[in-house]
Design a protein around this motif. Structure first.
Motif, PDB file in Angstrom:
ATOM      1  N   GLU A 125       0.832  -1.204   0.000  1.00 26.20           N
ATOM      2  CA  GLU A 125       0.000   0.000   0.000  1.00 26.20           C
ATOM      3  C   GLU A 125       0.869   1.258   0.000  1.00 26.20           C
ATOM      4  OE1 GLU A 125      -2.186   2.006   3.651  1.00 26.20           O
ATOM      5  OE2 GLU A 125      -3.348   0.286   2.909  1.00 26.20           O
ATOM      6  N   ARG A 126       1.919   1.245   0.797  1.00 25.93           N
ATOM      7  CA  ARG A 126       2.796   2.416   0.867  1.00 25.93           C
ATOM      8  C   ARG A 126       3.521   2.615  -0.465  1.00 25.93           C
ATOM      9  NH1 ARG A 126       2.519   7.073   3.536  1.00 25.93           N
ATOM     10  NH2 ARG A 126       4.570   7.934   3.873  1.00 25.93           N
ATOM     11  N   PHE A 127       3.968   1.551  -1.086  1.00 27.07           N
ATOM     12  CA  PHE A 127       4.592   1.652  -2.405  1.00 27.07           C
ATOM     13  C   PHE A 127       3.597   2.219  -3.413  1.00 27.07           C
ATOM     14  CE2 PHE A 127       8.703  -0.823  -3.001  1.00 27.07           C
ATOM     15  CZ  PHE A 127       9.061  -0.797  -1.669  1.00 27.07           C
ATOM     16  N   ASP A 128       2.380   1.677  -3.415  1.00 27.06           N
ATOM     17  CA  ASP A 128       1.352   2.124  -4.357  1.00 27.06           C
ATOM     18  C   ASP A 128       0.985   3.591  -4.127  1.00 27.06           C
ATOM     19  OD1 ASP A 128       1.308  -0.440  -5.392  1.00 27.06           O
ATOM     20  OD2 ASP A 128      -0.553  -1.020  -4.378  1.00 27.06           O
ATOM     21  N   GLU A 129       0.921   4.014  -2.868  1.00 26.59           N
ATOM     22  CA  GLU A 129       0.588   5.409  -2.558  1.00 26.59           C
ATOM     23  C   GLU A 129       1.630   6.362  -3.130  1.00 26.59           C
ATOM     24  OE1 GLU A 129       0.372   5.471   1.692  1.00 26.59           O
ATOM     25  OE2 GLU A 129      -1.633   4.590   1.755  1.00 26.59           O
ATOM     26  N   LEU A 130       2.897   6.009  -3.002  1.00 26.42           N
ATOM     27  CA  LEU A 130       3.951   6.872  -3.522  1.00 26.42           C
ATOM     28  C   LEU A 130       3.873   6.950  -5.048  1.00 26.42           C
ATOM     29  CD1 LEU A 130       6.423   8.658  -3.110  1.00 26.42           C
ATOM     30  CD2 LEU A 130       7.823   6.583  -3.164  1.00 26.42           C
ATOM     31  N   LYS A 132       1.297   6.520  -6.911  1.00 27.28           N
ATOM     32  CA  LYS A 132       0.103   7.300  -7.259  1.00 27.28           C
ATOM     33  C   LYS A 132       0.354   8.793  -7.063  1.00 27.28           C
ATOM     34  CE  LYS A 132      -4.773   7.864  -6.359  1.00 27.28           C
ATOM     35  NZ  LYS A 132      -5.894   7.617  -5.480  1.00 27.28           N
ATOM     36  N   SER A 133       1.076   9.173  -6.006  1.00 29.99           N
ATOM     37  CA  SER A 133       1.382  10.593  -5.777  1.00 29.99           C
ATOM     38  C   SER A 133       2.223  11.143  -6.927  1.00 29.99           C
ATOM     39  CB  SER A 133       2.119  10.783  -4.451  1.00 29.99           C
ATOM     40  OG  SER A 133       1.294  10.446  -3.371  1.00 29.99           O
ATOM     41  N   PHE A 134       3.215  10.376  -7.378  1.00 24.02           N
ATOM     42  CA  PHE A 134       4.008  10.807  -8.526  1.00 24.02           C
ATOM     43  C   PHE A 134       3.128  10.906  -9.770  1.00 24.02           C
ATOM     44  CE2 PHE A 134       7.938   9.102  -6.310  1.00 24.02           C
ATOM     45  CZ  PHE A 134       8.564  10.323  -6.200  1.00 24.02           C
ATOM     46  N   TYR A 135       2.275   9.909  -9.980  1.00 24.37           N
ATOM     47  CA  TYR A 135       1.407   9.899 -11.156  1.00 24.37           C
ATOM     48  C   TYR A 135       0.501  11.126 -11.185  1.00 24.37           C
ATOM     49  CZ  TYR A 135      -2.084   8.588 -14.567  1.00 24.37           C
ATOM     50  OH  TYR A 135      -2.924   8.612 -15.650  1.00 24.37           O
ATOM     51  N   GLU A 136      -0.131  11.416 -10.050  1.00 27.82           N
ATOM     52  CA  GLU A 136      -1.054  12.556  -9.994  1.00 27.82           C
ATOM     53  C   GLU A 136      -0.333  13.867 -10.270  1.00 27.82           C
ATOM     54  OE1 GLU A 136      -4.352  12.549  -9.920  1.00 27.82           O
ATOM     55  OE2 GLU A 136      -4.260  10.362  -9.951  1.00 27.82           O
ATOM     56  N   LEU A 137       0.869  14.017  -9.753  1.00 32.31           N
ATOM     57  CA  LEU A 137       1.622  15.242 -10.004  1.00 32.31           C
ATOM     58  C   LEU A 137       2.042  15.327 -11.473  1.00 32.31           C
ATOM     59  CD1 LEU A 137       2.786  17.867  -8.960  1.00 32.31           C
ATOM     60  CD2 LEU A 137       4.777  16.586  -8.133  1.00 32.31           C
ATOM     61  N   LEU A 138       2.476  14.227 -12.044  1.00 36.77           N
ATOM     62  CA  LEU A 138       2.826  14.214 -13.466  1.00 36.77           C
ATOM     63  C   LEU A 138       1.601  14.497 -14.335  1.00 36.77           C
ATOM     64  CD1 LEU A 138       5.237  11.139 -13.471  1.00 36.77           C
ATOM     65  CD2 LEU A 138       5.889  13.531 -13.901  1.00 36.77           C
ATOM     66  N   SER A 157       5.994   7.472 -13.369  1.00 37.46           N
ATOM     67  CA  SER A 157       5.666   7.425 -11.934  1.00 37.46           C
ATOM     68  C   SER A 157       6.239   6.155 -11.296  1.00 37.46           C
ATOM     69  CB  SER A 157       4.157   7.539 -11.696  1.00 37.46           C
ATOM     70  OG  SER A 157       3.468   6.472 -12.300  1.00 37.46           O
ATOM     71  N   TYR A 158       6.217   5.061 -12.038  1.00 33.59           N
ATOM     72  CA  TYR A 158       6.822   3.809 -11.556  1.00 33.59           C
ATOM     73  C   TYR A 158       8.331   3.976 -11.418  1.00 33.59           C
ATOM     74  CZ  TYR A 158       7.730  -1.227 -11.294  1.00 33.59           C
ATOM     75  OH  TYR A 158       8.135  -2.478 -10.894  1.00 33.59           O
ATOM     76  N   LEU A 159       8.952   4.625 -12.388  1.00 31.91           N
ATOM     77  CA  LEU A 159      10.389   4.896 -12.343  1.00 31.91           C
ATOM     78  C   LEU A 159      10.740   5.764 -11.136  1.00 31.91           C
ATOM     79  CD1 LEU A 159      13.264   4.996 -13.748  1.00 31.91           C
ATOM     80  CD2 LEU A 159      12.449   7.101 -14.798  1.00 31.91           C
ATOM     81  N   VAL A 187      17.101  12.188 -14.356  1.00 33.69           N
ATOM     82  CA  VAL A 187      15.674  11.854 -14.408  1.00 33.69           C
ATOM     83  C   VAL A 187      14.856  13.104 -14.697  1.00 33.69           C
ATOM     84  CG1 VAL A 187      13.709  11.087 -13.014  1.00 33.69           C
ATOM     85  CG2 VAL A 187      15.833   9.779 -12.992  1.00 33.69           C
ATOM     86  N   MET A 188      15.234  14.231 -14.124  1.00 32.09           N
ATOM     87  CA  MET A 188      14.502  15.470 -14.370  1.00 32.09           C
ATOM     88  C   MET A 188      14.566  15.844 -15.851  1.00 32.09           C
ATOM     89  SD  MET A 188      13.133  16.087 -11.508  1.00 32.09           S
ATOM     90  CE  MET A 188      12.327  17.615 -11.959  1.00 32.09           C
ATOM     91  N   GLU A 189      15.681  15.556 -16.501  1.00 35.18           N
ATOM     92  CA  GLU A 189      15.793  15.826 -17.940  1.00 35.18           C
ATOM     93  C   GLU A 189      14.824  14.962 -18.737  1.00 35.18           C
ATOM     94  OE1 GLU A 189      19.843  15.478 -19.299  1.00 35.18           O
ATOM     95  OE2 GLU A 189      20.575  16.849 -17.730  1.00 35.18           O
ATOM     96  N   MET A 190      14.509  13.779 -18.229  1.00 35.22           N
ATOM     97  CA  MET A 190      13.580  12.884 -18.915  1.00 35.22           C
ATOM     98  C   MET A 190      12.146  13.391 -18.875  1.00 35.22           C
ATOM     99  SD  MET A 190      15.031   9.272 -17.447  1.00 35.22           S
ATOM    100  CE  MET A 190      13.654   8.332 -18.052  1.00 35.22           C
ATOM    101  N   LEU A 191      11.853  14.209 -17.870  1.00 36.09           N
ATOM    102  CA  LEU A 191      10.490  14.714 -17.727  1.00 36.09           C
ATOM    103  C   LEU A 191      10.229  15.792 -18.758  1.00 36.09           C
ATOM    104  CD1 LEU A 191      10.223  14.953 -13.842  1.00 36.09           C
ATOM    105  CD2 LEU A 191       9.540  13.062 -15.316  1.00 36.09           C
TER     106      LEU A 191
END
Length: 191
Positions: A125-130, A132-138, A157-159, A187-191
């Motif tokens: 659950e904690r892994f999934d929450e993190l 999801k937080s990245f996904y929502e921000l992206l 978001s998985y990365l 990684v920031m350059e990939m975004l």
């Protein structure tokens, strides 16, 4: 009739969390926990039941204690600056000399061969929450045009989630802040 020792449950949970974080579930003995928590055996069992229940409560306390870092992602007004700020704080936290190296949740996941489904579900659950937080921000970043629409934000978001956990593990072995920062920059350059 004997008088029970009064104590601050969050304070003793914090102490137990540090023991589990440093030693892991298996290596953290009841005497280690009793000494760190400054509790009698009877107080520990009356309050927490058993070692496994204490461990689960310590993980939940850790989640609450670290929520401010997660809130950076939730409250960011810019996807890129929110992700960068998150990782800057994350690296600081992973290398913090005042706490055990790495992360209690990542450490728990590494040793996740427990037959206890409640514990395994808590970690997943904690892994999934993190993630999801990245996904929502992206996703917000794509809506504002900050992140290009063709970017696969599910994979990103998985990365990012995996990068978070790898920093925790690497911090325990070789705490080279500059290498970690270079990873984040790439990684920031990939975004």
């Amino acid at each position: 009739m004997g008088r029970y020792k009064e104590f601050d449950k969050e304070a003793v949970l914090h102490k137990a969390m540090l023991v589990f974080w440093k030693k892991g579930y298996e290596a953290a003995s009841i005497p280690d926990l009793l000494e760190a928590m400054d509790l009698s055996r009877s107080s520990l069992y009356e309050t927490f039941g058993d070692k496994q229940t204490l461990y689960i409560e310590a993980i939940n306390w850790y989640k609450k204690w670290k929520q401010a870092k997660r809130d950076i992602l939730v409250n960011a007004t810019s996807a890129k600056s929110g992700i960068r700020q998150y990782f800057e704080i994350h690296i600081d936290s992973a290398l913090d000399g005042e706490s055990p190296k790495g992360c209690l949740i990542t450490n728990a996941a590494v040793g996740m061969d427990s037959p206890d489904e409640q514990l395994n579900a808590l970690i997943r659950e904690r892994f999934d929450e993190l993630e999801k937080s990245f996904y929502e921000l992206l996703r917000k970043g794509q809506e504002t045009g900050e992140i290009m629409p063709e970017k696969d934000i599910k994979t990103l978001s998985y990365l990012l989630s995996n990068l978070n956990h790898s920093i925790n593990i690497v911090a325990k072995v070789q705490g080279d802040r500059s290498k970690m920062q270079q990873m984040i920059d790439m990684v920031m350059e990939m975004l």
